[in-house]
Scaffold this motif. Structure first.
Motif, PDB file in Angstrom:
ATOM      1  N   LYS A 392      53.971   5.670 -50.434  1.00  0.00           N
ATOM      2  CA  LYS A 392      53.463   6.980 -49.998  1.00  0.00           C
ATOM      3  C   LYS A 392      52.733   7.695 -51.131  1.00  0.00           C
ATOM      4  O   LYS A 392      51.804   8.468 -50.887  1.00  0.00           O
ATOM      5  CB  LYS A 392      54.615   7.849 -49.492  1.00  0.00           C
ATOM      6  CG  LYS A 392      55.273   7.334 -48.219  1.00  0.00           C
ATOM      7  CD  LYS A 392      56.469   8.193 -47.842  1.00  0.00           C
ATOM      8  CE  LYS A 392      57.209   7.622 -46.633  1.00  0.00           C
ATOM      9  NZ  LYS A 392      58.418   8.431 -46.314  1.00  0.00           N
ATOM     10  N   SER A 393      53.160   7.450 -52.367  1.00  0.00           N
ATOM     11  CA  SER A 393      52.469   8.044 -53.519  1.00  0.00           C
ATOM     12  C   SER A 393      51.205   7.266 -53.858  1.00  0.00           C
ATOM     13  O   SER A 393      50.257   7.810 -54.433  1.00  0.00           O
ATOM     14  CB  SER A 393      53.398   8.065 -54.739  1.00  0.00           C
ATOM     15  OG  SER A 393      54.465   8.963 -54.540  1.00  0.00           O
ATOM     16  N   THR A 396      48.044   7.925 -56.522  1.00  0.00           N
ATOM     17  CA  THR A 396      47.941   9.308 -57.015  1.00  0.00           C
ATOM     18  C   THR A 396      47.982   9.395 -58.535  1.00  0.00           C
ATOM     19  O   THR A 396      47.112  10.021 -59.158  1.00  0.00           O
ATOM     20  CB  THR A 396      49.062  10.181 -56.411  1.00  0.00           C
ATOM     21  OG1 THR A 396      48.989  10.128 -54.987  1.00  0.00           O
ATOM     22  CG2 THR A 396      48.920  11.626 -56.874  1.00  0.00           C
ATOM     23  N   GLU A 474      46.887   9.161 -49.177  1.00  0.00           N
ATOM     24  CA  GLU A 474      47.962   9.821 -49.907  1.00  0.00           C
ATOM     25  C   GLU A 474      47.498  11.053 -50.688  1.00  0.00           C
ATOM     26  O   GLU A 474      48.320  11.822 -51.184  1.00  0.00           O
ATOM     27  CB  GLU A 474      48.648   8.833 -50.864  1.00  0.00           C
ATOM     28  CG  GLU A 474      47.761   8.280 -51.969  1.00  0.00           C
ATOM     29  CD  GLU A 474      47.084   6.965 -51.598  1.00  0.00           C
ATOM     30  OE1 GLU A 474      46.789   6.181 -52.528  1.00  0.00           O
ATOM     31  OE2 GLU A 474      46.841   6.733 -50.404  1.00  0.00           O
ATOM     32  N   GLU A 541      54.729  14.612 -58.194  1.00  0.00           N
ATOM     33  CA  GLU A 541      54.770  13.153 -58.222  1.00  0.00           C
ATOM     34  C   GLU A 541      55.767  12.655 -59.270  1.00  0.00           C
ATOM     35  O   GLU A 541      56.483  11.681 -59.044  1.00  0.00           O
ATOM     36  CB  GLU A 541      53.376  12.583 -58.517  1.00  0.00           C
ATOM     37  CG  GLU A 541      52.421  12.679 -57.353  1.00  0.00           C
ATOM     38  CD  GLU A 541      52.894  11.896 -56.135  1.00  0.00           C
ATOM     39  OE1 GLU A 541      53.404  10.767 -56.296  1.00  0.00           O
ATOM     40  OE2 GLU A 541      52.778  12.434 -55.020  1.00  0.00           O
ATOM     41  N   LYS A 544      59.245  12.954 -57.903  1.00  0.00           N
ATOM     42  CA  LYS A 544      59.534  11.856 -56.972  1.00  0.00           C
ATOM     43  C   LYS A 544      59.795  10.558 -57.735  1.00  0.00           C
ATOM     44  O   LYS A 544      60.706   9.795 -57.397  1.00  0.00           O
ATOM     45  CB  LYS A 544      58.348  11.649 -56.018  1.00  0.00           C
ATOM     46  CG  LYS A 544      58.104  12.769 -55.028  1.00  0.00           C
ATOM     47  CD  LYS A 544      56.851  12.454 -54.213  1.00  0.00           C
ATOM     48  CE  LYS A 544      56.413  13.626 -53.363  1.00  0.00           C
ATOM     49  NZ  LYS A 544      55.136  13.344 -52.654  1.00  0.00           N
ATOM     50  N   GLN A 545      58.972  10.335 -58.765  1.00  0.00           N
ATOM     51  CA  GLN A 545      59.124   9.110 -59.546  1.00  0.00           C
ATOM     52  C   GLN A 545      60.456   9.090 -60.281  1.00  0.00           C
ATOM     53  O   GLN A 545      61.105   8.040 -60.379  1.00  0.00           O
ATOM     54  CB  GLN A 545      57.971   8.966 -60.543  1.00  0.00           C
ATOM     55  CG  GLN A 545      57.968   7.652 -61.315  1.00  0.00           C
ATOM     56  CD  GLN A 545      57.862   6.437 -60.409  1.00  0.00           C
ATOM     57  OE1 GLN A 545      56.944   6.375 -59.585  1.00  0.00           O
ATOM     58  NE2 GLN A 545      58.783   5.500 -60.525  1.00  0.00           N
TER      59      GLN A 545
END
Length: 722
Positions: A392-393, A396, A474, A541, A544-545
């Protein structure tokens, strides 16, 4: 080297075949892998062809060949004299040579050789590190990780503990650089201590038409005829301590240096390599490889290809720009072609599907054992979900990083946002480079960004990256990409960002940056506003990572645990820029139907290619010597030619550039510099059928040094008796 721990891994299952054909011994295939130092004694290397004792190769309680190895920049190298002389690749010092070259004194094009130690040129930006000791710190790291209550905080806890260990070790001994390397995700962490040498000087660099013969046409290709080698020298303070460049410094005295074998190798000879390979991913699950295949590899390859064309065209009528950008283009081109090879290799091997099928068998193994099922039953589904979230990322972070790396105006705007944000914190909590005591360093950094900017090209690069991002699912709905996508005049959009900004004026930029009364919210600047939006996107991001990293820290540790049970063996940790050994044999291969490549190329092939011109421009002295058959003592006894390069079935990767290739007696017979195109997949999988690494033959090195460079002093220093 002091041995402080035992890495919990062992060699892959040993497989050897002894065939009697006309009473000749055919060597077995090597084990796959880049073995850490602790595994060397498990490999039975003497049975594979090594003719010296293991203690001569690696002795944790004394001096051995391992002590001659260095990491130089992002490459490897080795000491070849007791006066700090190091041999590595031409492409490993390419950037340093480019920095000291001018149109009037173009050392990159014409080569460089010293007549005295005083004439050796500082290699700006190059440092050397030597592994001095290592120890397992897994218990300490994992105890810190286990204390956190939120799984999403696990990776941060590990990172914080690693920083603490590094700080503690460097305070304990200010002469070393400490690093903690992850050997197995969530399982094993090893502390490495390195001696750092900061004063490195150029000694001998061959002309570019030798050191880069074949250029990008032959990059990652066999047969190869490239003299990819150079010599540098390491210097330290008179007391032996690391020191920055000074005329008072003296050559470093290594514990060990390699002996050169001027007779070289022959087909099927045993060889081994020591070096610092970069990152590999052989132990990773199917979805990890799928992420690389779908997102990382194709996008980076495509963007770098576009950027290379832009820079190359810009330099066609501007020799100075072409010289200054040459190192950047070389680096981009190397990665671009490598990624093309990886994509092809993953497709040709059907690697993702093979890993999926392997994981299905693993799941069956788990399901058939109640105890395993209770612990690992849902493991593979959880791993799949983890990587689906990464999908999903998508691309980016690559877009955001490329904006910083290749668009100076954006990098400055991003710095402005970051600085103003940090200024809202107490001094003690700010990032190190934004503390008051480091303001001068920050100003120098900003000066360098302005100095290295490319104002005529960066609008095109910015537009390219915005166009890419606004077309990716994305990112297309994130600002500023959404507004760019909807803009009718996209050139006007980019022009407005770059021309109506304080970033375009360095003095105004510095004035506003250090105006502490001016807050970020008060700045009415479109580029900085857009940089702020992208800073927020980056922060989201990264959050999330971090959560994914924390989760993978647990899941991949379990994945490795159950794979060991399933396979009933340990396996080698993926490469991670720490010192490794790999071994094999000088051997040809068949890359495709009805094609076979023999393992040694010659000067004759170099001459034949030279008639094609272009990347095959040849140094005229080479042709002259060839016509005279002036080969000196460097002729291959069977080929009756000077051998140039050779291939061997070792397991190497990025970072192995410059690694010494040693024969069965531990003597230097070549310098590793590349892999065949099919072997770019080595980072994910290795195979006897296609994995071939490429090295320059020591006989060609010595021939060039003596006949082209007239540098007999180097042969004398290396004790080469002809």
């Amino acid at each position: 080297m002091k041995k402080n721990f035992l890495i919990r891994s062992s060699a892959a299952i040993l497989f050897s075949i002894t065939l009697i054909i006309s009473f000749a011994f055919v060597p077995p295939k090597p084990d796959e892998g880049m073995f850490p130092l602790s595994d060397i004694r498990k490999l039975n290397l003497n049975e594979k062809g090594l003719k010296i004792s293991i203690d001569e190769l690696y002795n944790p309680n004394g001096v051995s060949i391992v002590d001659a190895l260095v990491k130089i920049g992002g490459c490897s190298g080795s000491f070849v004299s007791d006066e700090g002389l190091i041999i590595t690749n031409h492409h490993c010092v390419f950037g340093a040579v480019q920095k000291v070259s001018t149109l009037e004194n173009n050392y990159l094009e014409n080569g460089f050789v010293t007549n005295s130690r005083e004439e050796e040129i500082p290699a700006e930006g190059l440092t050397v590190r030597i592994t001095t000791s290592y120890e397992d710190v897994s218990k300490e790291v994992l105890e810190a990780a286990d204390k956190v209550t939120e799984i999403s905080e696990r990776s941060k806890a590990i990172a914080d503990k690693i920083k603490e260990i590094v700080k503690r070790e460097e305070e304990k001994d200010s002469t070393i650089k400490a690093e903690v390397s992850e050997m197995f995700v969530g399982e094993q962490y090893v502390l490495f201590r390195y001696k750092i040498i900061n004063d490195i000087r150029l000694v001998y660099v061959p002309p570019r038409t030798i050191g880069e013969f074949g250029g990008e046409s032959d990059n990652w290709i066999w047969p190869r005829h490239t003299g990819d080698f150079s010599f540098v020298r390491a210097y330290v303070a008179p007391d032996g301590s690391p020191a920055k460049y000074s005329i008072d410094n003296v050559p470093f005295k290594p514990k060990k240096f390699l002996e050169v074998n001027p007779k070289g190798i022959d087909e099927e000879d045993f060889v081994f390599i020591l070096g610092y390979p970069g990152r590999t991913f052989k132990n990773m699950p199917a979805r990890f490889v799928e992420y690389h295949y779908k997102y990382q590899l194709p996008y980076v390859q495509s963007f770098f290809s576009w950027l290379i064309n832009l820079y190359t065209k810009r330099g066609e009528n501007d020799p100075e720009f072409a010289l200054n950008i040459s190192s950047t283009i070389k680096s981009l081109a190397n990665t671009e072609k490598n990624y093309r090879g990886k994509l092809q290799g993953i497709r040709n091997l059907d690697l993702i599907n093979k890993k999926v099928q392997e994981e299905k068998h693993l799941q069956n193994f788990i399901q058939n054992d109640p105890q395993l099922k209770s612990r690992y039953g849902n493991l593979l589904n959880e791993i799949d979900e983890l990587y689906y979230d990464a999908f999903k990322s998508g691309r980016t972070m690559f877009v955001l990083n490329f904006l910083r790396n290749f668009v100076s105006s954006y990098r400055l705007a991003d710095l402005f946002v970051d600085y103003k944000t940090e200024m809202m914190k107490d001094e003690k909590d700010r990032k190190t480079n934004y503390k008051v005591e480091n303001r001068e360093k920050l100003i120098n950094e900003i000066d360098n960004i302005y100095k290295n900017s490319k104002p005529d090209l960066e609008p095109q690069i910015l537009k390219k990256l915005f166009s890419d991002a606004s077309s990716f699912d994305e990112m297309k709905d994130s600002e500023p990409f959404a507004s760019f996508r909807l803009a009718e005049n996209k050139d006007g959009y980019i022009k407005n960002l770059l021309e109506k900004t304080i970033v375009s004026d360095k003095d105004k930029f510095l004035e506003k940056l250090f105006d502490h009364e001016l807050t970020l919210e008060q700045v009415n600047d479109e580029l900085i506003i857009r940089a702020k939006q992208l800073t927020e996107l980056r922060a989201n991001e990264q959050k999330k990572q971090q959560a994914r990293d924390s989760r993978s820290n647990i899941l991949l540790a379990k994945f490795n645990e159950v794979k060991r049970l399933w396979l009933n063996k340990n396996f080698i940790p993926d490469a991670n820029s720490t010192l490794r050994l790999t071994f094999g044999y000088v051997r040809g291969y068949s890359p495709k139907d009805a094609t076979y490549y023999s393992p040694i190329s010659s000067l004759k092939g170099m001459i034949e290619k030279s008639f094609e011109g272009g990347d095959y421009r040849i140094y005229e002295k080479v042709k002259e010597l060839y016509d005279k058959k002036d080969f000196g003592s460097f002729v291959h006894p069977k080929m009756k030619e000077v051998p140039v390069a050779f291939i061997y079935n070792t397991d190497t990767s990025g970072g192995n550039s410059g690694s010494p290739i040693m024969d069965a007696y531990g003597k230097l017979v070549g310098v590793n510099f590349d892999r065949c195109f099919e072997a770019t997949i080595n980072d994910y999988a290795w195979s006897e059928s296609y994995s071939r690494s490429i090295g320059v033959d020591i006989r060609f090195v010595l021939w060039v040094v003596q006949k082209i460079g007239k540098a007999d002093f180097l042969l004398k220093e290396m004790n080469v008796n002809l």
